[in-house]
Scaffold this motif. Structure first.
Motif, PDB file in Angstrom:
ATOM      1  N   TYR A  36      28.141  35.577  34.439  1.00 29.84           N
ATOM      2  CA  TYR A  36      28.939  34.488  34.868  1.00 29.84           C
ATOM      3  C   TYR A  36      28.963  35.285  36.257  1.00 29.84           C
ATOM      4  CZ  TYR A  36      33.999  31.554  34.992  1.00 29.84           C
ATOM      5  OH  TYR A  36      34.892  31.232  35.682  1.00 29.84           O
ATOM      6  N   ARG A  37      28.803  35.885  36.238  1.00 24.63           N
ATOM      7  CA  ARG A  37      28.952  36.484  37.663  1.00 24.63           C
ATOM      8  C   ARG A  37      28.007  36.266  38.777  1.00 24.63           C
ATOM      9  NH1 ARG A  37      30.899  42.395  39.941  1.00 24.63           N
ATOM     10  NH2 ARG A  37      30.532  41.911  42.340  1.00 24.63           N
ATOM     11  N   LEU A  38      26.689  36.061  37.966  1.00 22.98           N
ATOM     12  CA  LEU A  38      25.192  35.863  38.822  1.00 22.98           C
ATOM     13  C   LEU A  38      25.754  34.544  38.736  1.00 22.98           C
ATOM     14  CD1 LEU A  38      22.693  36.141  40.127  1.00 22.98           C
ATOM     15  CD2 LEU A  38      21.811  36.041  36.970  1.00 22.98           C
ATOM     16  N   ARG A  71      45.633  34.945  43.425  1.00 25.74           N
ATOM     17  CA  ARG A  71      45.612  33.451  44.095  1.00 25.74           C
ATOM     18  C   ARG A  71      44.669  34.243  45.723  1.00 25.74           C
ATOM     19  NH1 ARG A  71      48.730  31.957  48.822  1.00 25.74           N
ATOM     20  NH2 ARG A  71      49.118  29.486  48.250  1.00 25.74           N
ATOM     21  N   GLY A  72      43.507  33.249  45.850  1.00 22.98           N
ATOM     22  CA  GLY A  72      42.486  33.365  46.668  1.00 22.98           C
ATOM     23  C   GLY A  72      41.152  33.504  46.653  1.00 22.98           C
ATOM     24  N   LYS A  73      40.789  33.449  47.596  1.00 22.50           N
ATOM     25  CA  LYS A  73      38.953  33.532  47.179  1.00 22.50           C
ATOM     26  C   LYS A  73      38.662  34.056  48.157  1.00 22.50           C
ATOM     27  CE  LYS A  73      36.479  29.642  46.542  1.00 22.50           C
ATOM     28  NZ  LYS A  73      35.725  28.256  46.224  1.00 22.50           N
ATOM     29  N   PRO A  74      37.594  35.312  48.136  1.00 21.25           N
ATOM     30  CA  PRO A  74      36.151  35.391  46.653  1.00 21.25           C
ATOM     31  C   PRO A  74      36.971  35.981  46.094  1.00 21.25           C
ATOM     32  CG  PRO A  74      35.429  36.618  48.646  1.00 21.25           C
ATOM     33  CD  PRO A  74      36.323  35.779  49.319  1.00 21.25           C
ATOM     34  N   LYS A  75      36.127  35.126  44.819  1.00 22.02           N
ATOM     35  CA  LYS A  75      36.191  36.392  43.590  1.00 22.02           C
ATOM     36  C   LYS A  75      35.403  37.088  42.672  1.00 22.02           C
ATOM     37  CE  LYS A  75      40.821  34.259  42.642  1.00 22.02           C
ATOM     38  NZ  LYS A  75      41.591  33.176  41.940  1.00 22.02           N
ATOM     39  N   HIS A  76      34.864  37.570  42.697  1.00 22.18           N
ATOM     40  CA  HIS A  76      33.985  37.580  41.837  1.00 22.18           C
ATOM     41  C   HIS A  76      33.712  37.115  40.238  1.00 22.18           C
ATOM     42  CE1 HIS A  76      32.628  40.598  44.917  1.00 22.18           C
ATOM     43  NE2 HIS A  76      33.713  41.760  44.233  1.00 22.18           N
ATOM     44  N   MET A  77      35.041  37.310  40.081  1.00 21.15           N
ATOM     45  CA  MET A  77      34.230  36.108  38.336  1.00 21.15           C
ATOM     46  C   MET A  77      34.852  35.069  38.149  1.00 21.15           C
ATOM     47  SD  MET A  77      32.884  38.238  36.283  1.00 21.15           S
ATOM     48  CE  MET A  77      33.443  37.405  34.741  1.00 21.15           C
ATOM     49  N   GLY A  78      35.021  34.335  39.605  1.00 19.64           N
ATOM     50  CA  GLY A  78      35.992  33.206  39.567  1.00 19.64           C
ATOM     51  C   GLY A  78      36.970  32.654  39.031  1.00 19.64           C
TER      52      GLY A  78
END
Length: 277
Positions: free
Chosen positions: A257-259, A79-86
């Motif tokens: 995807y991360r980019l 839960r939450g962000k930021p997440k590198h892999m969304g």
């Protein structure tokens, strides 16, 4: 069996409007509970199929929509962000299958709350020349990690998009689009029963030995509503322009995807558009 669930919100049972899915919307508090219940239906199906470890990634908007106490006790929640892999944060090759809950169709499709990642800021996307949205990019990235997407829930447009991408994915249409903000809804109990049944059946068919992922270079292109976004993205090494509003980059998934996640953070810093204009 280790199961990964990526949970979006626009394709959840009963939800049709921005007020249902945006924090501060008049029906958002109800919407977040509806989201949790669709996830719980998928979790029950996974458990009946023998799942012993279930991770759920809250993949919508602020990524803090589901209340932990509203989820099945077997779940571990990201839960939450930021997440590198969304939307795929926490997915690893050790998982046996991916389930996408509450997904929606890509920008330009006549589906409920259709868009690609950023409301109308992203007009079009292509992966290796093929039109793509959140469904296709999640599927391709999971495949590159080595984990199959086996089931997806959403409206009928999202299900059709998933089937066109990979017809082996089990789909559950919980509503039928009448327009972008209107739908013919399946009864709630019926929809969740269908989710549970489809997920259980899909996981029962997951092969015990999976083919190894074979990394290959891909090209991701994105056409933005604002020319200021691509103009700024050109400062990132490897990003090139195909016209004043379209940029692309090459690389292997999941790094690509991360980019793309970096691109979205740049775009968010440059624009102030509400998601569903």
């Amino acid at each position: 069996m280790r199961i990964y669930i990526s949970a979006d919100m626009e394709g959840v049972t009963g939800l049709v409007d921005a007020d249902d899915v945006q924090p501060g919307g008049r029906d958002y508090e109800r919407g977040r509970l509806m989201m949790a219940e669709d996830v719980n239906a998928a979790v029950r199906g996974a458990i009946t199929a023998g799942a012993t470890d279930i991770v759920v990634n809250d993949a919508h908007g602020p990524m803090r929509n589901m209340l932990p106490e509203a989820l099945h006790p077997a779940v571990r929640l990201i839960r939450g962000k930021p997440k590198h892999m969304g939307m795929l944060e926490g997915l690893t090759p050790e998982h046996d299958a991916v389930i996408c809950v509450g997904y929606h169709s890509r920008a330009g499709a006549l589906g409920v709350l259709s868009h690609s990642f950023m409301g109308h800021e992203i007009e079009d996307m292509w992966l290796d020349g093929r039109p793509v949205g959140e469904i296709g990019l999640a599927h391709a990235t999971a495949a590159a990690i080595g984990v199959p997407v086996v089931a997806l829930t959403g409206d009928d447009a999202a299900c059709a998009e998933a089937t066109a991408w990979d017809d082996s994915v089990a789909t559950v249409a919980v509503k039928f689009a009448r327009d972008r903000f209107a739908a013919d809804l399946r009864p709630t109990a019926e929809a969740r029963g269908a989710i549970q049944e489809a997920v259980g059946a899909a996981l029962a068919a997951v092969p015990k030995v999976r083919a190894q992922a074979s990394p290959a270079a891909s090209t991701l292109a994105v056409r933005w509503q604002s020319a200021s976004v691509p103009a700024t993205l050109l400062g990132i090494p490897g990003v090139t322009a195909t016209d004043s509003r379209t940029v692309q980059a090459q690389g292997e998934l999941p790094a690509l995807y991360r980019l793309f996640g970096v691109w979205m953070r740049v775009a968010a810093s440059l624009t102030n558009q509400p998601p569903y204009c």
